[in-house]
Motif scaffolding. Structure first.
Motif, short mmCIF file in Angstrom:
data_model
loop_
_atom_site.label_atom_id
_atom_site.label_comp_id
_atom_site.label_asym_id
_atom_site.label_seq_id
_atom_site.Cartn_x
_atom_site.Cartn_y
_atom_site.Cartn_z
N LYS A 1 -2.22 12.64 2.80
CA LYS A 1 -1.98 13.17 1.43
C LYS A 1 -1.32 12.18 0.52
CE LYS A 1 -2.60 17.76 3.50
NZ LYS A 1 -2.33 19.08 3.38
N THR A 2 -1.33 11.03 0.55
CA THR A 2 -0.90 10.05 -0.34
C THR A 2 -1.19 10.06 -1.78
OG1 THR A 2 -2.27 8.16 0.19
CG2 THR A 2 -0.49 8.31 1.56
N ASP A 3 -2.46 10.67 -1.75
CA ASP A 3 -2.67 10.94 -3.59
C ASP A 3 -2.26 11.87 -4.17
OD1 ASP A 3 -4.02 12.60 -1.47
OD2 ASP A 3 -5.43 13.04 -2.69
N LEU A 4 -1.31 12.62 -3.43
CA LEU A 4 -0.59 13.88 -3.88
C LEU A 4 0.73 13.52 -4.48
CD1 LEU A 4 -1.83 16.75 -1.70
CD2 LEU A 4 -2.86 15.91 -3.93
N VAL A 5 1.40 12.26 -4.08
CA VAL A 5 2.69 11.82 -4.48
C VAL A 5 2.49 10.49 -5.30
CG1 VAL A 5 3.83 12.89 -2.42
CG2 VAL A 5 2.98 10.71 -2.09
N THR A 6 3.77 10.14 -5.97
CA THR A 6 3.88 9.01 -6.58
C THR A 6 4.49 7.85 -5.61
OG1 THR A 6 6.36 9.05 -6.96
CG2 THR A 6 5.07 10.00 -8.64
N PRO A 7 3.82 6.55 -5.85
CA PRO A 7 4.09 5.22 -4.90
C PRO A 7 5.64 5.38 -4.72
CG PRO A 7 2.67 4.79 -6.89
CD PRO A 7 2.96 5.98 -7.21
N ALA A 8 6.51 5.59 -5.58
CA ALA A 8 7.91 5.72 -5.37
C ALA A 8 8.31 6.82 -4.55
CB ALA A 8 8.75 6.00 -6.82
N GLU A 9 7.74 7.81 -4.54
CA GLU A 9 8.17 8.93 -3.47
C GLU A 9 7.53 8.55 -2.15
OE1 GLU A 9 7.71 13.00 -6.09
OE2 GLU A 9 5.83 12.12 -5.64
N LEU A 10 6.47 7.82 -2.05
CA LEU A 10 5.90 7.55 -0.81
C LEU A 10 6.81 6.52 -0.25
CD1 LEU A 10 3.41 8.09 1.04
CD2 LEU A 10 2.39 6.28 -0.23
N ASP A 11 7.18 5.57 -0.92
CA ASP A 11 8.09 4.43 -0.51
C ASP A 11 9.50 4.96 0.12
OD1 ASP A 11 6.23 2.31 -1.11
OD2 ASP A 11 7.26 1.98 -2.94
N ALA A 12 9.86 6.05 -0.71
CA ALA A 12 11.10 6.82 -0.27
C ALA A 12 10.99 7.40 1.07
CB ALA A 12 11.70 7.61 -1.43
N LEU A 13 9.69 8.01 1.21
CA LEU A 13 9.47 8.86 2.60
C LEU A 13 9.21 7.93 3.70
CD1 LEU A 13 8.63 11.33 4.06
CD2 LEU A 13 6.45 11.15 3.14
N GLU A 14 8.71 6.71 3.45
CA GLU A 14 8.63 5.84 4.34
C GLU A 14 9.80 5.09 4.93
OE1 GLU A 14 6.07 1.97 6.05
OE2 GLU A 14 5.10 3.14 4.20
N ARG A 15 10.90 5.13 3.98
CA ARG A 15 12.11 4.57 4.49
C ARG A 15 12.83 5.66 5.17
NH1 ARG A 15 12.32 2.27 -0.66
NH2 ARG A 15 13.35 4.01 -1.71
N ARG A 16 12.82 6.97 4.68
CA ARG A 16 13.35 7.90 5.75
C ARG A 16 12.79 8.09 6.96
NH1 ARG A 16 14.51 13.09 2.09
NH2 ARG A 16 15.75 13.73 3.84
N VAL A 17 11.45 7.88 7.03
CA VAL A 17 10.75 8.11 8.33
C VAL A 17 11.09 6.80 9.33
CG1 VAL A 17 8.43 7.71 9.69
CG2 VAL A 17 8.73 9.26 7.49
N ARG A 18 11.47 5.72 8.51
CA ARG A 18 11.74 4.43 9.56
C ARG A 18 13.16 4.57 10.02
NH1 ARG A 18 7.82 0.79 10.00
NH2 ARG A 18 6.30 0.84 8.48
N THR A 19 13.95 5.34 9.21
CA THR A 19 15.28 5.40 10.01
C THR A 19 15.18 5.99 11.14
OG1 THR A 19 15.91 7.25 8.65
CG2 THR A 19 16.63 5.08 7.53
N MET A 20 14.41 7.21 11.16
CA MET A 20 14.21 8.19 12.07
C MET A 20 13.87 7.51 13.31
SD MET A 20 13.53 11.56 10.28
CE MET A 20 12.89 12.61 11.69
N ASN A 21 12.59 6.85 13.11
CA ASN A 21 11.89 6.21 14.15
C ASN A 21 11.50 4.71 13.71
OD1 ASN A 21 9.83 4.91 16.01
ND2 ASN A 21 8.68 7.01 16.24
N ALA A 22 12.17 3.89 14.20
CA ALA A 22 12.16 2.36 13.94
C ALA A 22 10.87 1.71 14.44
CB ALA A 22 13.42 1.62 14.02
#
Length: 351
Positions: A159-180
């Motif tokens: 559902k990447t079409d529903l968020v801004t690129p900045a929100e998506l980048d921030a979410l991906e960073r959070r995901v990567r801190t949990m599962n690198a």
């Protein structure tokens, strides 16, 4: 002549919170002309299942379990259904198991390690987690979302079409801190090349070796040099490795899931390591979701590769060290992990 199927069927476990797009992905798999033969084990639980009209027209066979929550009764039912499925082994090349949106994928994955008959005929290939990029933060602190991300080999930010690129980048960073160590793809309407979710070899020990040079980068693994200084300067947000700096989370609460990477040169004493590992898994096994690593064992000229899910541990000798410097690289993914204690505990196992 068709090529003979490999002995053990690869199994993909599909997970994701309610509404993340699992059904969309399943319907896509069951209707698209991708040329792959996939048996889907679907678990209906409060979600719209695969459209019954599709079932008749699709070439795959579907075994639906209308028995409520998969994770409660998964061992018995999943094993029975896999047994029935294997009687029609000639009809498919892959098995996809969908878990409910509220389920922890751990017990499902463990089934493929624990049951001898299942183990002889199938091999778990990977855990794929769909994440709803728009709504996941509403459930971010829930145990289910954190466990689904922690267990994953592949994460689809959907559902990447529903968020801004900045929100998506921030979410991906959070995901990567949990599962690198998971591979992350960004998707819309769960559109993904199936080669990215099937045959990912997430549980293949040889693949751990292939990714050995970089599987710790995002986990905050530090290279300890002879002078005792750390090569990796995370505190200042930059680092001499080529991975993105990991921003400090807004608030770290005790329950959060993180990845802890450890890189230590030298050889380990196998007796000390076994003792430490068994004590650690007895004390913390429920909180350690995934772990993998490459170890240098004293007196052994080959790397030792291992990985685990909760208390289950699988390891084997890998390729010889040769001229490479002997070093140990481990990554733990779990809840309430204490980086200092894990590092000190492992360093105490050195020969």
């Amino acid at each position: 002549m068709p090529t003979p199927a490999p002995d053990r069927v690869p199994v993909t476990v599909l997970t994701g919170f309610l509404g993340a797009g699992k059904t969309t992905l399943l319907n896509r798999i069951l209707t698209a002309h991708h040329g792959k033969r996939i048996a889907v084990i679907e678990n209906e639980f409060g979600e719209v299942g695969v459209d019954q009209d599709l079932v008749i027209s699709s070439e795959e066979e579907i075994f639906e379990m209308n028995n409520g929550c998969l994770c409660c009764t998964v061992r018995g039912d999943l094993i029975r259904i896999l047994g029935n499925l294997m009687k029609r082994r000639d009809k498919f090349d892959y098995i996809l198991v969908e878990t409910t949106g509220m389920a922890d994928p751990g017990p499902v994955a463990q089934t493929f390690f624990m049951d001898d008959e299942v183990k002889a005929k199938t091999r778990i290939d990977g855990i794929v987690t769909l994440v709803d990029a728009k709504h996941v933060l509403l459930h971010w602190d829930s145990r289910e979302v954190q466990e689904q991300i922690a267990f994953a080999d592949v994460i689809l930010l959907n559902k990447t079409d529903l968020v801004t690129p900045a929100e998506l980048d921030a979410l991906e960073r959070r995901v990567r801190t949990m599962n690198a160590v998971a591979t992350v793809y960004r998707t819309t309407n769960a559109e993904v090349d199936l080669d990215r979710v099937l045959d990912v070899n997430g549980f293949n020990l040889d693949r751990v070796l292939d990714h050995e040079p970089d599987f710790l980068k995002a986990a905050g693994g530090h290279d300890h040099h002879e002078d005792g200084h750390e090569h990796c300067d995370h505190d200042h947000g930059h680092c001499e490795h080529d991975h993105a700096p990991v921003p400090a989370p807004d608030h770290v609460h005790d329950e959060s899931v993180t990845s802890v990477g450890i890189t230590v040169p030298g050889d380990v004493n196998p007796k000390k390591l076994n003792r430490w590992m068994s004590e650690l898994l007895q004390a913390k096994g429920a909180d350690i979701f995934r772990m993998k690593g490459v170890l240098s064992v004293r007196g052994d000229d080959k790397r030792f590769v291992f990985q685990g899910v909760h208390m289950l541990f699988d390891g084997k000798p890998g390729r010889p060290w040769g001229k490479d410097p002997r070093t140990n690289k481990l990554v733990f993914i779990g809840r309430n992990l204490d980086r200092e204690a894990l590092t000190a505990g492992f360093e105490a196992c050195l020969a």
